[in-house]
Design a protein around this motif. Structure first.
Motif, PDB file in Angstrom:
ATOM      1  N   VAL A 197      -5.420   5.963   5.634  1.00  0.00           N
ATOM      2  CA  VAL A 197      -5.782   4.556   5.870  1.00  0.00           C
ATOM      3  C   VAL A 197      -5.276   4.102   7.238  1.00  0.00           C
ATOM      4  O   VAL A 197      -5.997   3.446   8.001  1.00  0.00           O
ATOM      5  CB  VAL A 197      -5.214   3.653   4.760  1.00  0.00           C
ATOM      6  CG1 VAL A 197      -5.384   2.172   5.117  1.00  0.00           C
ATOM      7  CG2 VAL A 197      -5.899   3.942   3.430  1.00  0.00           C
ATOM      8  N   LEU A 198      -4.028   4.468   7.558  1.00  0.00           N
ATOM      9  CA  LEU A 198      -3.463   4.089   8.859  1.00  0.00           C
ATOM     10  C   LEU A 198      -4.284   4.660  10.005  1.00  0.00           C
ATOM     11  O   LEU A 198      -4.585   3.950  10.978  1.00  0.00           O
ATOM     12  CB  LEU A 198      -2.021   4.579   8.973  1.00  0.00           C
ATOM     13  CG  LEU A 198      -0.905   3.649   8.531  1.00  0.00           C
ATOM     14  CD1 LEU A 198       0.438   4.326   8.718  1.00  0.00           C
ATOM     15  CD2 LEU A 198      -0.944   2.327   9.280  1.00  0.00           C
ATOM     16  N   ASN A 199      -4.641   5.929   9.905  1.00  0.00           N
ATOM     17  CA  ASN A 199      -5.408   6.553  10.981  1.00  0.00           C
ATOM     18  C   ASN A 199      -6.778   5.907  11.135  1.00  0.00           C
ATOM     19  O   ASN A 199      -7.264   5.696  12.255  1.00  0.00           O
ATOM     20  CB  ASN A 199      -5.549   8.061  10.725  1.00  0.00           C
ATOM     21  CG  ASN A 199      -4.263   8.823  10.991  1.00  0.00           C
ATOM     22  OD1 ASN A 199      -3.415   8.366  11.748  1.00  0.00           O
ATOM     23  ND2 ASN A 199      -4.115   9.972  10.373  1.00  0.00           N
TER      24      ASN A 199
ATOM     25  N   PHE B 180       2.338   2.388  19.086  1.00  0.00           N
ATOM     26  CA  PHE B 180       2.061   2.203  17.673  1.00  0.00           C
ATOM     27  C   PHE B 180       3.413   1.961  17.009  1.00  0.00           C
ATOM     28  O   PHE B 180       4.327   2.777  17.144  1.00  0.00           O
ATOM     29  CB  PHE B 180       1.400   3.446  17.071  1.00  0.00           C
ATOM     30  CG  PHE B 180       0.017   3.710  17.609  1.00  0.00           C
ATOM     31  CD1 PHE B 180      -1.063   2.969  17.165  1.00  0.00           C
ATOM     32  CD2 PHE B 180      -0.191   4.693  18.557  1.00  0.00           C
ATOM     33  CE1 PHE B 180      -2.340   3.219  17.653  1.00  0.00           C
ATOM     34  CE2 PHE B 180      -1.463   4.949  19.048  1.00  0.00           C
ATOM     35  CZ  PHE B 180      -2.537   4.204  18.602  1.00  0.00           C
ATOM     36  N   ILE B 181       3.548   0.856  16.299  1.00  0.00           N
ATOM     37  CA  ILE B 181       4.819   0.492  15.684  1.00  0.00           C
ATOM     38  C   ILE B 181       4.592   0.421  14.179  1.00  0.00           C
ATOM     39  O   ILE B 181       4.208  -0.622  13.645  1.00  0.00           O
ATOM     40  CB  ILE B 181       5.341  -0.855  16.205  1.00  0.00           C
ATOM     41  CG1 ILE B 181       5.199  -0.928  17.724  1.00  0.00           C
ATOM     42  CG2 ILE B 181       6.780  -1.091  15.791  1.00  0.00           C
ATOM     43  CD1 ILE B 181       5.258  -2.322  18.284  1.00  0.00           C
ATOM     44  N   GLY B 182       4.799   1.561  13.478  1.00  0.00           N
ATOM     45  CA  GLY B 182       4.519   1.567  12.049  1.00  0.00           C
ATOM     46  C   GLY B 182       3.044   1.299  11.814  1.00  0.00           C
ATOM     47  O   GLY B 182       2.179   2.117  12.120  1.00  0.00           O
ATOM     48  N   ASP B 183       2.750   0.101  11.286  1.00  0.00           N
ATOM     49  CA  ASP B 183       1.363  -0.299  11.060  1.00  0.00           C
ATOM     50  C   ASP B 183       0.896  -1.293  12.115  1.00  0.00           C
ATOM     51  O   ASP B 183      -0.099  -1.983  11.922  1.00  0.00           O
ATOM     52  CB  ASP B 183       1.197  -0.892   9.661  1.00  0.00           C
ATOM     53  CG  ASP B 183       2.070  -2.125   9.447  1.00  0.00           C
ATOM     54  OD1 ASP B 183       3.094  -2.251  10.143  1.00  0.00           O
ATOM     55  OD2 ASP B 183       1.733  -2.954   8.596  1.00  0.00           O
ATOM     56  N   GLY B 184       1.627  -1.371  13.223  1.00  0.00           N
ATOM     57  CA  GLY B 184       1.280  -2.303  14.294  1.00  0.00           C
ATOM     58  C   GLY B 184       0.898  -1.584  15.577  1.00  0.00           C
ATOM     59  O   GLY B 184       1.112  -0.381  15.736  1.00  0.00           O
TER      60      GLY B 184
ATOM     61  N   LEU C  17       0.826  -1.206   0.000  1.00  0.00           N
ATOM     62  CA  LEU C  17       0.000   0.000   0.000  1.00  0.00           C
ATOM     63  C   LEU C  17       0.860   1.255   0.000  1.00  0.00           C
ATOM     64  O   LEU C  17       0.634   2.188  -0.782  1.00  0.00           O
ATOM     65  CB  LEU C  17      -0.920   0.002   1.228  1.00  0.00           C
ATOM     66  CG  LEU C  17      -1.690   1.298   1.510  1.00  0.00           C
ATOM     67  CD1 LEU C  17      -2.728   1.547   0.422  1.00  0.00           C
ATOM     68  CD2 LEU C  17      -2.346   1.245   2.884  1.00  0.00           C
ATOM     69  N   SER C  18       1.858   1.308   0.888  1.00  0.00           N
ATOM     70  CA  SER C  18       2.680   2.509   1.013  1.00  0.00           C
ATOM     71  C   SER C  18       3.548   2.733  -0.213  1.00  0.00           C
ATOM     72  O   SER C  18       3.947   3.875  -0.498  1.00  0.00           O
ATOM     73  CB  SER C  18       3.555   2.431   2.272  1.00  0.00           C
ATOM     74  OG  SER C  18       4.380   1.284   2.230  1.00  0.00           O
ATOM     75  N   GLY C  19       3.831   1.678  -0.966  1.00  0.00           N
ATOM     76  CA  GLY C  19       4.631   1.827  -2.174  1.00  0.00           C
ATOM     77  C   GLY C  19       3.831   2.287  -3.375  1.00  0.00           C
ATOM     78  O   GLY C  19       4.390   2.865  -4.319  1.00  0.00           O
TER      79      GLY C  19
ATOM     80  N   MET D  30     -10.249   2.273  14.380  1.00  0.00           N
ATOM     81  CA  MET D  30     -11.140   1.120  14.522  1.00  0.00           C
ATOM     82  C   MET D  30     -10.642   0.135  15.575  1.00  0.00           C
ATOM     83  O   MET D  30     -11.429  -0.578  16.195  1.00  0.00           O
ATOM     84  CB  MET D  30     -11.308   0.418  13.169  1.00  0.00           C
ATOM     85  CG  MET D  30     -12.153   1.216  12.190  1.00  0.00           C
ATOM     86  SD  MET D  30     -12.525   0.319  10.667  1.00  0.00           S
ATOM     87  CE  MET D  30     -10.902   0.234   9.914  1.00  0.00           C
ATOM     88  N   ILE D  31      -9.323   0.119  15.793  1.00  0.00           N
ATOM     89  CA  ILE D  31      -8.777  -0.779  16.812  1.00  0.00           C
ATOM     90  C   ILE D  31      -8.682  -0.088  18.165  1.00  0.00           C
ATOM     91  O   ILE D  31      -9.060  -0.652  19.196  1.00  0.00           O
ATOM     92  CB  ILE D  31      -7.368  -1.265  16.395  1.00  0.00           C
ATOM     93  CG1 ILE D  31      -7.429  -2.009  15.067  1.00  0.00           C
ATOM     94  CG2 ILE D  31      -6.775  -2.172  17.464  1.00  0.00           C
ATOM     95  CD1 ILE D  31      -6.072  -2.368  14.514  1.00  0.00           C
ATOM     96  N   ALA D  32      -8.185   1.137  18.162  1.00  0.00           N
ATOM     97  CA  ALA D  32      -7.891   1.827  19.422  1.00  0.00           C
ATOM     98  C   ALA D  32      -9.147   2.169  20.204  1.00  0.00           C
ATOM     99  O   ALA D  32      -9.165   2.047  21.441  1.00  0.00           O
ATOM    100  CB  ALA D  32      -7.085   3.096  19.145  1.00  0.00           C
TER     101      ALA D  32
END
Length: 386
Positions: A237-239, A259-263, A225-227, A244-246
């Motif tokens: 998208v990340l936010n 938050f670790i990148g996309d994790g 996605l990021s590429g 939705m998780i947080a």
């Protein structure tokens, strides 16, 4: 001026300079200031205090006090407020932009320069004044006072307010900086960790061991996605994914540590009741949110690893740059389970230990024993039914 009023004004100055050591809240000090100004013979009918707090979700806070109120009414101010027509056509803009006092007698019929004056006149106010509250590093806030006294404020009343404002500015800056520190720490390290840090847990290696339910999430196909997509789209998208998780994690009492990148890494301390059940509720709510997105501009899929065990919770890092986080084999296992979700084609994998602790075997499918990198013995893995 009567002797009693002179004493009240002297008392107010003493209170501002020496009598507020035990009061941490700037809002309460503001209310007490209004009450003491009335005791000092100034016929206040309304006052407002406008602070810029730079919260992640809003620019500032507006406190509105009217005579007879026990507490001020608190409003959150959005980041886009200064672009609105209401702000542009208000005395606030002039005070913030120029740093000058603004005053208007409003007992006469309008139209006035600013629409707010007509609103105040309709509520019986006769005079209005606004001042900047200048704090260090160029931070400017705002305070206003209104009266319903026939003829408006007396000149000596305005002079006395001017006299006390530098003291009030100093008092509020101390409280506001403390509030800002708490807000920033809660934003970047979480509520529990922020309180620990503020209480003095700032030494490298300091911390504690605690038992917790642990969850680690990771977004699928993020590298692709990021590429392929523009930076702003990727951040959006990340936010959305993290929202939705947080939000379920926080709603069900968990603490997001990183938050670790996309994790994402979060824990639910077992000192709280039903921690394991609440973690599962948060996970299910997050996946339910992704399933009901509208419109699904970009599919959001993520894997989640869940385990329970002891973790080391505290300060880790270099001499000058610390991170308040959790480490230990239990965290490593949750991470390995998340990594297995791709291979086993199940979005949420939980350890056998977690299933036992949570009593949730009826909600999972046992996938048998699996060898986990970094662990000597094969471990029982379950998949959560969604």
């Amino acid at each position: 001026m009567t002797q009693n009023r002179r004493r009240s004004r002297a008392s107010l100055l003493h209170w501002l300079s020496e009598g507020l050591h035990a009061e941490p809240d700037a809002g309460r000090i503001f209310v007490q200031l209004c009450e003491r100004l009335i005791d000092a013979g100034i016929d206040l009918s309304r006052a407002t205090l406008h602070f810029r707090v730079h919260h992640p979700q809003w620019l500032g806070t507006r406190l509105v006090w009217t005579r007879g109120q026990e507490d001020a009414f608190v409003q959150k101010v959005a980041y886009d407020v200064e672009a609105t027509d209401v702000f542009q056509r208000s005395p606030f803009r002039v005070v913030i932009a120029t740093g000058r006092e603004v005053r208007q007698k409003i007992q006469i019929c309008g139209p006035h320069v600013f629409p707010v004056y007509d609103e105040l006149r309709q509520h019986g106010h006769t005079d209005y004044a606004a001042w900047p509250l200048d704090h260090t590093q160029g931070r400017r806030h705002l305070i206003t006072f209104a009266t319903d006294r026939p003829g408006g404020f007396e000149n000596r009343d305005i002079a006395f307010i001017r006299q006390i404002l530098p003291l009030f500015s100093l008092v509020t800056e101390i409280r506001l900086k403390s509030q800002l520190a708490r807000t920033l720490l809660r934003t970047y390290v979480g509520s529990h960790a922020s309180e620990q840090i503020l209480e003095g847990a700032t030494t490298r290696g300091s911390g504690a061991t605690l038992s917790a339910a642990i969850m680690i999430c990771d977004l699928r196909n993020f590298t692709e996605l990021s590429g392929r997509r523009h930076r702003d789209y990727v951040i959006g998208v990340l936010n959305e994914y993290f929202d939705m998780i947080a939000e379920p994690i926080e709603a069900f009492g968990g603490e997001i540590l990183k938050f670790i990148g996309d994790g994402l890494l979060a824990i639910f301390p077992l000192t709280e009741p039903d921690a394991c059940r609440r973690l599962l509720d948060a996970v299910c709510a997050a996946y339910d949110a992704t399933a009901h997105r509208t419109p699904p501009a970009h599919p959001i899929r993520f894997g989640t690893g869940v385990h329970v065990g002891e973790v080391m919770y505290g300060n880790i890092g270099s001499k000058r740059r610390l991170d308040f986080t959790v480490i230990g084999p239990a965290v490593n296992l949750a991470s390995r389970l998340e990594g297995l979700t791709n291979d086993l084609k199940r979005p949420v994998l939980v350890s056998g230990d977690f299933v036992t602790a949570a009593g949730c075997s009826a909600k999972t499918d046992c996938l048998g024993l699996h060898s986990i990198k970094g662990f000597d013995d094969a471990l029982e893995v379950h998949a959560l039914r969604l």
